[in-house]
Each structure stands twice: as C-alpha cells, then as structure tokens.
Write a protein that holds these residues in place. Structure first.
Motif, PDB file in Angstrom:
ATOM      1  N   ILE A  73     -42.203  53.316   2.285  1.00 43.69           N
ATOM      2  CA  ILE A  73     -41.044  54.097   1.861  1.00 43.69           C
ATOM      3  C   ILE A  73     -40.487  53.613   0.513  1.00 43.69           C
ATOM      4  CG2 ILE A  73     -38.717  54.853   2.472  1.00 43.69           C
ATOM      5  CD1 ILE A  73     -41.053  56.089   4.119  1.00 43.69           C
ATOM      6  N   PRO A  74     -40.259  52.314   0.318  1.00 41.24           N
ATOM      7  CA  PRO A  74     -39.766  51.879  -1.003  1.00 41.24           C
ATOM      8  C   PRO A  74     -40.716  52.241  -2.141  1.00 41.24           C
ATOM      9  CG  PRO A  74     -39.505  50.125   0.597  1.00 41.24           C
ATOM     10  CD  PRO A  74     -40.316  51.189   1.269  1.00 41.24           C
ATOM     11  N   SER A  75     -42.014  52.076  -1.912  1.00 43.29           N
ATOM     12  CA  SER A  75     -42.955  52.365  -2.993  1.00 43.29           C
ATOM     13  C   SER A  75     -42.968  53.859  -3.313  1.00 43.29           C
ATOM     14  CB  SER A  75     -44.365  51.877  -2.633  1.00 43.29           C
ATOM     15  OG  SER A  75     -44.877  52.562  -1.512  1.00 43.29           O
ATOM     16  N   LYS A  76     -42.871  54.718  -2.292  1.00 45.47           N
ATOM     17  CA  LYS A  76     -42.873  56.154  -2.564  1.00 45.47           C
ATOM     18  C   LYS A  76     -41.568  56.587  -3.220  1.00 45.47           C
ATOM     19  CE  LYS A  76     -46.658  55.621  -0.699  1.00 45.47           C
ATOM     20  NZ  LYS A  76     -47.021  54.199  -0.864  1.00 45.47           N
ATOM     21  N   ALA A  77     -40.468  55.910  -2.907  1.00 42.12           N
ATOM     22  CA  ALA A  77     -39.216  56.180  -3.613  1.00 42.12           C
ATOM     23  C   ALA A  77     -39.381  55.870  -5.096  1.00 42.12           C
ATOM     24  CB  ALA A  77     -38.077  55.359  -3.015  1.00 42.12           C
ATOM     25  N   PHE A  78     -40.022  54.744  -5.400  1.00 39.39           N
ATOM     26  CA  PHE A  78     -40.264  54.377  -6.799  1.00 39.39           C
ATOM     27  C   PHE A  78     -41.278  55.305  -7.459  1.00 39.39           C
ATOM     28  CE2 PHE A  78     -38.867  49.667  -7.434  1.00 39.39           C
ATOM     29  CZ  PHE A  78     -37.574  50.032  -7.088  1.00 39.39           C
ATOM     30  N   MET A 108     -31.759  52.416  -9.575  1.00 42.82           N
ATOM     31  CA  MET A 108     -32.914  52.964  -8.878  1.00 42.82           C
ATOM     32  C   MET A 108     -33.205  52.165  -7.610  1.00 42.82           C
ATOM     33  SD  MET A 108     -36.829  53.515 -10.287  1.00 42.82           S
ATOM     34  CE  MET A 108     -36.294  54.414 -11.734  1.00 42.82           C
ATOM     35  N   THR A 109     -33.147  50.850  -7.724  1.00 38.70           N
ATOM     36  CA  THR A 109     -33.383  49.992  -6.569  1.00 38.70           C
ATOM     37  C   THR A 109     -32.312  50.196  -5.513  1.00 38.70           C
ATOM     38  OG1 THR A 109     -34.532  48.338  -7.918  1.00 38.70           O
ATOM     39  CG2 THR A 109     -33.645  47.596  -5.810  1.00 38.70           C
ATOM     40  N   ASP A 121     -32.863  51.427  -1.731  1.00 39.54           N
ATOM     41  CA  ASP A 121     -32.330  50.703  -0.576  1.00 39.54           C
ATOM     42  C   ASP A 121     -31.556  51.635   0.354  1.00 39.54           C
ATOM     43  OD1 ASP A 121     -33.416  48.356  -1.522  1.00 39.54           O
ATOM     44  OD2 ASP A 121     -31.552  47.631  -2.431  1.00 39.54           O
ATOM     45  N   GLY A 122     -30.858  52.609  -0.224  1.00 38.09           N
ATOM     46  CA  GLY A 122     -30.127  53.571   0.591  1.00 38.09           C
ATOM     47  C   GLY A 122     -31.055  54.420   1.444  1.00 38.09           C
ATOM     48  N   VAL A 123     -32.187  54.812   0.855  1.00 31.41           N
ATOM     49  CA  VAL A 123     -33.189  55.580   1.598  1.00 31.41           C
ATOM     50  C   VAL A 123     -33.724  54.739   2.753  1.00 31.41           C
ATOM     51  CG1 VAL A 123     -35.480  56.648   1.481  1.00 31.41           C
ATOM     52  CG2 VAL A 123     -33.844  56.969  -0.396  1.00 31.41           C
ATOM     53  N   VAL A 124     -34.041  53.484   2.454  1.00 27.65           N
ATOM     54  CA  VAL A 124     -34.570  52.572   3.475  1.00 27.65           C
ATOM     55  C   VAL A 124     -33.562  52.368   4.592  1.00 27.65           C
ATOM     56  CG1 VAL A 124     -35.255  50.177   3.912  1.00 27.65           C
ATOM     57  CG2 VAL A 124     -36.159  51.396   1.911  1.00 27.65           C
ATOM     58  N   ASP A 125     -32.308  52.114   4.227  1.00 27.10           N
ATOM     59  CA  ASP A 125     -31.272  51.863   5.236  1.00 27.10           C
ATOM     60  C   ASP A 125     -31.095  53.059   6.171  1.00 27.10           C
ATOM     61  OD1 ASP A 125     -30.865  49.372   4.171  1.00 27.10           O
ATOM     62  OD2 ASP A 125     -29.057  49.922   3.058  1.00 27.10           O
ATOM     63  N   ALA A 166     -41.883  43.065  -5.998  1.00 23.25           N
ATOM     64  CA  ALA A 166     -41.947  44.014  -7.117  1.00 23.25           C
ATOM     65  C   ALA A 166     -41.086  45.239  -6.853  1.00 23.25           C
ATOM     66  CB  ALA A 166     -43.397  44.430  -7.360  1.00 23.25           C
ATOM     67  N   LEU A 167     -40.939  45.586  -5.572  1.00 25.49           N
ATOM     68  CA  LEU A 167     -40.137  46.759  -5.202  1.00 25.49           C
ATOM     69  C   LEU A 167     -38.659  46.435  -5.052  1.00 25.49           C
ATOM     70  CD1 LEU A 167     -42.631  48.237  -2.604  1.00 25.49           C
ATOM     71  CD2 LEU A 167     -42.013  49.267  -4.801  1.00 25.49           C
ATOM     72  N   ASP A 168     -38.280  45.237  -5.459  1.00 28.81           N
ATOM     73  CA  ASP A 168     -36.880  44.846  -5.352  1.00 28.81           C
ATOM     74  C   ASP A 168     -36.328  44.327  -6.693  1.00 28.81           C
ATOM     75  OD1 ASP A 168     -34.715  44.834  -3.579  1.00 28.81           O
ATOM     76  OD2 ASP A 168     -34.868  42.670  -3.269  1.00 28.81           O
ATOM     77  N   LEU A 169     -37.023  44.629  -7.781  1.00 27.60           N
ATOM     78  CA  LEU A 169     -36.585  44.181  -9.099  1.00 27.60           C
ATOM     79  C   LEU A 169     -35.329  44.937  -9.536  1.00 27.60           C
ATOM     80  CD1 LEU A 169     -40.019  43.984 -10.956  1.00 27.60           C
ATOM     81  CD2 LEU A 169     -38.646  42.049 -10.143  1.00 27.60           C
ATOM     82  N   ASP A 170     -34.469  44.261 -10.292  1.00 23.85           N
ATOM     83  CA  ASP A 170     -33.269  44.936 -10.795  1.00 23.85           C
ATOM     84  C   ASP A 170     -33.350  45.245 -12.280  1.00 23.85           C
ATOM     85  OD1 ASP A 170     -33.000  42.430 -11.860  1.00 23.85           O
ATOM     86  OD2 ASP A 170     -31.186  41.905 -10.757  1.00 23.85           O
ATOM     87  N   SER A 171     -34.512  44.975 -12.883  1.00 21.71           N
ATOM     88  CA  SER A 171     -34.739  45.363 -14.282  1.00 21.71           C
ATOM     89  C   SER A 171     -36.221  45.650 -14.466  1.00 21.71           C
ATOM     90  CB  SER A 171     -34.285  44.260 -15.246  1.00 21.71           C
ATOM     91  OG  SER A 171     -35.034  43.074 -15.049  1.00 21.71           O
ATOM     92  N   VAL A 172     -36.526  46.494 -15.433  1.00 24.08           N
ATOM     93  CA  VAL A 172     -37.910  46.859 -15.705  1.00 24.08           C
ATOM     94  C   VAL A 172     -38.550  45.778 -16.560  1.00 24.08           C
ATOM     95  CG1 VAL A 172     -39.448  48.571 -16.735  1.00 24.08           C
ATOM     96  CG2 VAL A 172     -37.332  49.315 -15.623  1.00 24.08           C
ATOM     97  N   PRO A 173     -39.618  45.125 -16.081  1.00 24.17           N
ATOM     98  CA  PRO A 173     -40.266  44.100 -16.907  1.00 24.17           C
ATOM     99  C   PRO A 173     -40.916  44.722 -18.140  1.00 24.17           C
ATOM    100  CG  PRO A 173     -41.550  44.516 -14.928  1.00 24.17           C
ATOM    101  CD  PRO A 173     -40.276  45.269 -14.775  1.00 24.17           C
TER     102      PRO A 173
END
Length: 474
Positions: A53-58, A87-88, A92-96, A172-179
């Motif tokens: 789910i997190p990866s498909k959200a991203f 975005m993260t 997280d809202g979708v996951v919750d 990687a699915l919990d980053l708060d900035s784009v590397p």
C-alpha cells in the motif's frame, strides 16, 4: 512486578496479522471457530504498513507529479513542486485507514486480538510475550495453528540497514525529503518499482544488479520495455555488478561493486536502497518445539491445504514460499481456515496473477508459451500492441502489449503476459478465464467497451484465432 504466565485456550491461533493471517482469522471465525490472532507490531502486516500500500501510494503520487510536469505535448505546461513530507503524511493516512479497518473487521467477526510475540512451546501450545517491562507472557493452547509471520528484506553483507545511508524498502517509503541521488542495489520488482518512483520525483537514480538483466524471471520482451522506460526517466543501469562495500563520502556515500572478473567500480550517491529480495520470518517462532520443519531457505513447506508436516499446523503467505504475493497469502489463509472447519477447500496456483507496478505496469498469470510447450501443450499465441489501442494512445501510454497463450487443439486459455498501463487491472480478466476454463472463443466473443484498454485482451484472443481486426494476424 512481573506478571506471571497466564494460560488460555482457543480453537485456532493465528500468528501474524498480515494479509494471510487476518483473512485466515476472519474466515475461521465466520465458520464458527474460536480464533485468537497474535500480532507483535501492526495489523495488516508488511503489505499494508510498509510494502504494497505505501509503495502504490508513492507510485500514484510520483506519477501524478511527473505526468503534470511532462505534458507539454498535450498542451499542458506545469512545474509541480514536490513536498515529500506532505506526500509521506498522506501515505500514512491511507495506511492508517486500512490498518484500522482490518482491526475493526477482526473484532466485528469475533476474532480475539492479542498483542505480542508468539513462539511455540510444543505442538499444541504457543507462548505470547508482551512488550514492556513487567508485562509478562501468557500461554495459548490450541487445536490448530496458522503461521503467517511474513518476510523481511534480505541484507547484503556489509550493507546493514541503518535508516540513514543504507535503506530497506520500508525506510525508503518513509523519507521526508526527496534524495538528490539514490543507488539502488537490485533490479527485481521492488528495486524497479522504487527506482521508477524516485526517478519521477527528480532523484538521480543508478541501479546495480549482479545478474545480467532487470526483472529476472520475466520474459525478455516484457522486461525490456520496462527497462527502456526507466532509462527514459533517467535511470542508469549497471549489470553484472555485485555491491561489496561502502563508506561515507562528504554528505553522501560511495559504494564499491565488483564484477565476475574482479574489476571494481565506485558509485557515489546520497543514499543507497538495498532491494535484493525477502526472506521468511520463521527463525523467531521456535518451530522445532512444535516439530514443524523448514527447508534450507527457511520456508515452511506446505501441501495443497496449506498444512505443514505437522497436520494441525498450517503456514500461509511469505513463510510458505514463493510467490511472495499478498493475494496469494490471503487465498492460502482462506483455504487453511476452511480446511480447519471441515470445508472442501484446496489450493490451485495456476490462476494466481502477479503484477509489477513499474511504468508501464506488468501483469502475468498462468503459463508462458515456453512453459506451455514444456508441459506438453500445443501453444498458440495472440498479441495486441498498445500502439494500436485508441485508449492507450489517448492516454499517451502506447508502449507494451497484451499477450494471450492458449492450447491450440482445445482453445483453453493457459496464460497471459501484459506490459501496459493498468496491466495489474487487465490481468484479472485472463486470470478468471484460466480459473473458469474459458477458451479463446469465449474471450474473443465477449463484447468489450470502446474505447478501453481491455479491448486489447479481446484483440489478442482474436489474433490467436487468426481473425483480429485491429492488428495484423500471425
């Protein structure tokens, strides 16, 4: 003060509340069993919380940003700004929402929920340890057990996950900035999905893979389209390279790789994502105490009722082996629960589809032409290129194809390989065709809405029959 061991009993104990475990627990409860579901971390397991789910959200968010910024051909001019933290937070809202829904569904169906880590004491008892000082443990005696503890990312030697420099897919699915730059170790489905995500967000992505191609296990013409698209997005590939070690370098890292000839290369990046596969979580269960055997890779081998070598102990999902798919886990969980309840349930893996959420997506089910030939069928193949699909062209997504494999004498559909937009949705029709024993005539005679992507399925079936209208017949 430490609370002593408390003993309780249940008909069915389910260990792990991932897509295999919670489905098994709910189905067993629906069939009248007293069920206890033990989960040590989060309902929904890796899939809902840290994977599918997190990866498909991203995937969705990154594609939206990229499409908006590259639509000049359609007359749309935009320069989207990506707020990774927001975005993260949305992810997280979708996951919750989903994990909360799983917990409510379990309770509504009468499943007893228990937080803690379960280990086997013997073949009819598990001990559940509760986190926190003084929380103690309790024992649960059971008639049947279902193991659904999932899998964890494989770690490469010298590349232990630290959450800062070396990332697993979860981190990687919990980053708060784009590397600014990312080195991805592994070009399997997880590596390819996340490489695509970060490339679309503007990251400079380099992929190193010890094998000689991306997406091993998929046919060359399928993998080639996805790799070519990734290269168009700026992803750089280096095959035949095994990551050996790394060190900090300025504000990033330097990763050294080695090829089969011993030649060493170095790659610099802000972070590295290691995505070389997953291994079963069976080492924490003390399976030996229950007499449950694992193979040399740690998987619990099961029969077509999801039973282990100990008949009243079942295993479902990733712990039961490949393919590691959430929907396969749910199917196994349902079969295990129904078999425990005396229902005539058994597993049939021939129609389990798989999908890769790259750009374009991949959807597969059943046999390839080569596999059909090896199994003694007389395969006939039909294919429809997406460049001939009006809907695909109107979406500006014309790369790929739908391919259908059938047995020529009988006409029965045996498999399909799709690389196309929405392939994960398109493959469902062909999975149903295999499950119900449909023929090419059945698929070709089914009227499909125009203009849709699904028309390509009908056209591929007609192509196999030799009377396709919108593509040249073979």
């Amino acid at each position: 003060m430490v609370v002593g061991d408390i003993a309780t009993g249940t008909d069915v104990v389910v260990i792990g509340a991932g897509p295999g475990g919670y489905v098994a627990a709910i189905r067993a409860a629906q069939l009248g069993k007293d069920v206890t579901l033990v989960e040590k971390e989060a309902y929904g397991g890796t899939c809902l919380n840290y994977g599918c789910i997190p990866s498909k959200a991203f995937v969705t968010a990154s594609s939206l940003a990229h499409d908006a910024g590259t639509a000049e051909e359609m007359g749309i001019h935009a320069d989207p700004a990506v707020d990774m933290a927001a975005m993260t937070s949305w992810k997280d809202g979708v996951v919750d929402q989903l994990t909360g829904g799983v917990e409510k569904l379990c309770k509504a169906n009468g499943v007893n929920l228990m937080a803690g880590t379960a280990t086997f004491a013997d073949e009819n008892k598990v001990r559940v340890g509760h986190d926190g000082e003084g929380q103690g443990s309790e024992s649960i005696e059971f008639e049947h057990a279902i193991v659904s503890t999932g899998s964890r990312p494989v770690q490469v030697p010298n590349f232990e996950f630290d959450g800062e420099h070396i990332l697993s897919s979860r981190e990687a699915l919990d980053l708060d900035s784009v590397p600014e730059s990312l080195l991805v170790v592994g070009a399997g489905y997880i590596g390819m999905e996340l490489s695509t995500v970060f490339a679309k967000l503007g990251t400079d992505v380099t992929v190193v893979e010890m094998l000689d191609s991306a997406l091993p296990g998929y046919e060359d013409d399928v993998a080639r389209i996805v790799r070519s698209r990734a290269e168009d997005l700026g992803v750089e590939f280096h095959f035949g390279e095994a990551a050996s070690e790394w060190e900090e370098m300025g504000e990033g890292i330097s990763v050294r790789t080695e090829n089969a000839d011993g030649e060493v290369s170095e790659f610099g990046a802000e972070k590295a994502l290691v995505a070389v596969g997953r291994s079963p979580v069976t080492d924490t269960l003390d399976l030996e105490a229950a007499g449950v055997e694992t193979n040399d890779k740690g998987f619990i081998e099961t029969d077509d009722r999801a039973r282990s070598n100990v008949e009243h102990i079942y295993a479902v999902g990733d712990v039961a082996g490949e393919p590691m798919l959430a929907h396969k886990a749910s199917t196994e969980g349902q079969v295990a629960a129904e078999h425990i309840a005396g229902e005539p349930a058994a597993l049939d893996y021939q129609a389990i589809p798989a999908a890769v959420f790259t750009d374009p997506e991949i959807g597969t089910v059943g046999l390839t032409e080569a596999e059909a030939d090896e199994q003694g069928f007389e395969p006939v193949v039909g294919q429809m290129p997406m460049r001939a699909s009006g809907r695909a062209l109107s979406m500006n997504e014309s790369e790929g194809f739908v391919r259908v494999v059938a047995d020529e004498p009988s006409g029965f559909v045996l498999g399909a390989q799709i690389v196309a937009p929405e392939a994960s949705e398109l493959v469902a029709e062909l999975a149903l065709a295999i499950e119900m024993g449909a023929t090419l005539e059945d698929v070709a005679a089914t009227v499909h809405v125009h203009p849709t992507l699904s028309e390509a399925t009908m056209e591929a079936a007609e192509n196999a029959l030799g009377h396709a209208i919108h593509t040249l017949n073979r």
